[in-house]
Motif scaffolding. Structure first.
Motif, mmCIF file in Angstrom:
data_model
loop_
_atom_site.group_PDB
_atom_site.id
_atom_site.type_symbol
_atom_site.label_atom_id
_atom_site.label_comp_id
_atom_site.label_asym_id
_atom_site.label_seq_id
_atom_site.Cartn_x
_atom_site.Cartn_y
_atom_site.Cartn_z
ATOM 1 N N LYS A 223 39.357 55.115 108.759
ATOM 2 C CA LYS A 223 39.922 53.869 109.284
ATOM 3 C C LYS A 223 39.056 53.187 110.327
ATOM 4 O O LYS A 223 39.231 51.992 110.572
ATOM 5 C CB LYS A 223 41.313 54.157 109.883
ATOM 6 C CG LYS A 223 42.262 54.884 108.957
ATOM 7 C CD LYS A 223 42.454 54.127 107.655
ATOM 8 C CE LYS A 223 43.378 54.899 106.722
ATOM 9 N NZ LYS A 223 43.489 54.245 105.405
ATOM 10 N N PHE A 224 38.147 53.916 110.980
ATOM 11 C CA PHE A 224 37.422 53.342 112.107
ATOM 12 C C PHE A 224 35.935 53.114 111.797
ATOM 13 O O PHE A 224 35.374 52.136 112.242
ATOM 14 C CB PHE A 224 37.555 54.250 113.339
ATOM 15 C CG PHE A 224 38.962 54.333 113.864
ATOM 16 C CD1 PHE A 224 39.451 53.374 114.736
ATOM 17 C CD2 PHE A 224 39.794 55.381 113.480
ATOM 18 C CE1 PHE A 224 40.740 53.444 115.232
ATOM 19 C CE2 PHE A 224 41.088 55.452 113.966
ATOM 20 C CZ PHE A 224 41.566 54.493 114.843
ATOM 21 N N SER A 225 35.324 54.028 111.094
ATOM 22 C CA SER A 225 33.875 53.932 110.873
ATOM 23 C C SER A 225 33.557 52.999 109.709
ATOM 24 O O SER A 225 34.143 53.095 108.627
ATOM 25 C CB SER A 225 33.299 55.321 110.578
ATOM 26 O OG SER A 225 31.938 55.227 110.244
ATOM 27 N N SER A 226 32.603 52.118 109.933
ATOM 28 C CA SER A 226 32.136 51.230 108.864
ATOM 29 C C SER A 226 31.204 51.956 107.897
ATOM 30 O O SER A 226 30.933 51.456 106.796
ATOM 31 C CB SER A 226 31.411 50.017 109.456
ATOM 32 O OG SER A 226 30.286 50.431 110.216
ATOM 33 N N LEU A 227 30.736 53.138 108.285
ATOM 34 C CA LEU A 227 29.812 53.885 107.424
ATOM 35 C C LEU A 227 30.514 54.470 106.204
ATOM 36 O O LEU A 227 29.861 54.763 105.204
ATOM 37 C CB LEU A 227 29.154 55.012 108.232
ATOM 38 C CG LEU A 227 28.312 54.595 109.426
ATOM 39 C CD1 LEU A 227 27.653 55.819 110.064
ATOM 40 C CD2 LEU A 227 27.240 53.578 109.012
ATOM 41 N N SER B 25 40.042 56.141 122.842
ATOM 42 C CA SER B 25 39.035 55.076 122.954
ATOM 43 C C SER B 25 38.483 54.771 121.561
ATOM 44 O O SER B 25 38.345 55.675 120.708
ATOM 45 C CB SER B 25 37.888 55.409 123.914
ATOM 46 O OG SER B 25 36.901 56.203 123.292
ATOM 47 N N MET B 26 38.208 53.492 121.339
ATOM 48 C CA MET B 26 37.673 53.079 120.042
ATOM 49 C C MET B 26 36.335 53.753 119.758
ATOM 50 O O MET B 26 36.045 54.151 118.623
ATOM 51 C CB MET B 26 37.509 51.555 120.007
ATOM 52 C CG MET B 26 36.954 51.023 118.702
ATOM 53 S SD MET B 26 38.009 51.400 117.265
ATOM 54 C CE MET B 26 39.344 50.225 117.575
ATOM 55 N N GLN B 27 35.513 53.914 120.773
ATOM 56 C CA GLN B 27 34.211 54.561 120.601
ATOM 57 C C GLN B 27 34.379 55.997 120.124
ATOM 58 O O GLN B 27 33.639 56.464 119.239
ATOM 59 C CB GLN B 27 33.426 54.527 121.918
ATOM 60 C CG GLN B 27 31.985 55.022 121.783
ATOM 61 C CD GLN B 27 31.220 54.922 123.092
ATOM 62 O OE1 GLN B 27 31.795 54.592 124.130
ATOM 63 N NE2 GLN B 27 29.930 55.207 123.046
ATOM 64 N N SER B 28 35.354 56.696 120.683
ATOM 65 C CA SER B 28 35.592 58.077 120.264
ATOM 66 C C SER B 28 36.094 58.134 118.833
ATOM 67 O O SER B 28 35.699 59.009 118.054
ATOM 68 C CB SER B 28 36.610 58.741 121.197
ATOM 69 O OG SER B 28 36.076 58.910 122.489
ATOM 70 N N CYS B 29 36.971 57.199 118.447
ATOM 71 C CA CYS B 29 37.507 57.192 117.085
ATOM 72 C C CYS B 29 36.400 56.940 116.067
ATOM 73 O O CYS B 29 36.356 57.579 115.011
ATOM 74 C CB CYS B 29 38.600 56.135 116.963
ATOM 75 S SG CYS B 29 40.108 56.516 117.884
ATOM 76 N N ALA C 133 33.183 57.570 116.512
ATOM 77 C CA ALA C 133 32.319 58.756 116.513
ATOM 78 C C ALA C 133 32.972 59.913 115.764
ATOM 79 O O ALA C 133 32.290 60.656 115.040
ATOM 80 C CB ALA C 133 32.008 59.168 117.952
ATOM 81 N N LEU C 134 34.271 60.067 115.907
ATOM 82 C CA LEU C 134 34.977 61.139 115.196
ATOM 83 C C LEU C 134 34.966 60.897 113.690
ATOM 84 O O LEU C 134 34.813 61.842 112.898
ATOM 85 C CB LEU C 134 36.414 61.247 115.701
ATOM 86 C CG LEU C 134 36.591 61.909 117.067
ATOM 87 C CD1 LEU C 134 37.987 61.658 117.620
ATOM 88 C CD2 LEU C 134 36.318 63.408 116.977
ATOM 89 N N ASP C 135 35.125 59.648 113.273
ATOM 90 C CA ASP C 135 35.005 59.328 111.843
ATOM 91 C C ASP C 135 33.620 59.695 111.327
ATOM 92 O O ASP C 135 33.474 60.301 110.252
ATOM 93 C CB ASP C 135 35.260 57.838 111.616
ATOM 94 C CG ASP C 135 36.709 57.541 111.278
ATOM 95 O OD1 ASP C 135 37.532 58.468 111.315
ATOM 96 O OD2 ASP C 135 37.018 56.367 110.990
ATOM 97 N N ASN C 136 32.599 59.323 112.080
ATOM 98 C CA ASN C 136 31.230 59.632 111.659
ATOM 99 C C ASN C 136 30.976 61.135 111.652
ATOM 100 O O ASN C 136 30.290 61.660 110.770
ATOM 101 C CB ASN C 136 30.234 58.934 112.577
ATOM 102 C CG ASN C 136 30.251 57.429 112.406
ATOM 103 O OD1 ASN C 136 30.603 56.926 111.341
ATOM 104 N ND2 ASN C 136 29.882 56.698 113.451
#
Length: 218
Positions: A210-214, A185-189, A191-194
């Motif tokens: 690749k997923f988190s904008s932070l 899930s995109m939400q999990s990816c 959150a995992l990046d963060n």
């Protein structure tokens, strides 16, 4: 492969023209009259030998160069296919292990995935650096330490697919990103990046996630 085939066709045409050009020039100058004297035959032999000996040597060198280029292209193709296959296999391995690890219970009826979804979706990077988030990160790492390892191992796979910047790597990189988002899930990816970003604050510098904008705020 189309480019290689085109080069072979062009080389064959050039080779044929180079072979025919001296004969055409000789016929245009001296005609097709049969040679009646031995001396004329010797002169023709000297002409043919002087023209075609270096020409054939040059053509032989060109053929060898073409063989080297074709072999290098084939070797690169085999390397690319082997690299892509290994990347897909490694990604599948870590992704499935990570999927299992996210179901690890952390108490109060929650699992790791639910905690990541609820706590690791901040708007700013500073929100990941609070004492409360650091404490939560240590608790999650104690319960499921393999999550950091699995998600960290996925990052160089994605970087390896992205680095060349040409096909078939670009397609494989896009497919890998889509597969992670669809499976975890995109939400999990995100959150995992963060989570990885927060965990790495006091460790090594973080790779480009690749997923988190932070990650861009670092």
């Amino acid at each position: 492969m189309q480019r290689t085939a085109l080069l072979i066709i062009v080389a064959a045409l050039v080779f044929s023209a180079a072979l025919l050009a001296p004969l055409i020039a000789y016929v245009l100058v001296f005609g097709l009259t049969p040679l009646a004297h031995h001396q004329r035959w010797a002169e023709l032999g000297s002409f043919v030998g002087g023209i075609y000996t270096p020409l054939l040597a040059l053509c032989t060198l060109a053929v060898l160069v073409m063989q080297v280029l074709i072999q290098r292209h084939q070797a690169q193709h085999q390397f690319d296919q082997s690299f892509l296959q290994q990347s897909r296999s490694d990604l599948e391995f870590y992704m499935l292990r990570l999927l299992e690890a996210l179901q690890t219970p952390v108490g109060y009826g929650n699992n790791v995935r639910e905690v990541l979804h609820s706590q690791y979706q901040p708007d700013t990077l500073e929100a990941l650096r609070t004492p409360e988030m650091k404490k939560l990160g240590l608790e999650l790492h104690t319960v499921a330490p393999e999550i950091i390892g699995f998600w960290s191992a996925i990052q160089p796979i994605l970087q390896g697919l992205e680095a060349p910047g040409h096909q078939p790597y670009k397609l494989a990189h896009t497919a890998a990103i889509s597969k992670l988002a669809a499976t975890l899930s995109m939400q999990s990816c995100i959150a995992l990046d963060n989570y990885l970003l927060a965990h790495a604050e006091n460790h090594e510098p973080m790779q480009q996630l690749k997923f988190s904008s932070l990650a861009a705020q670092r």
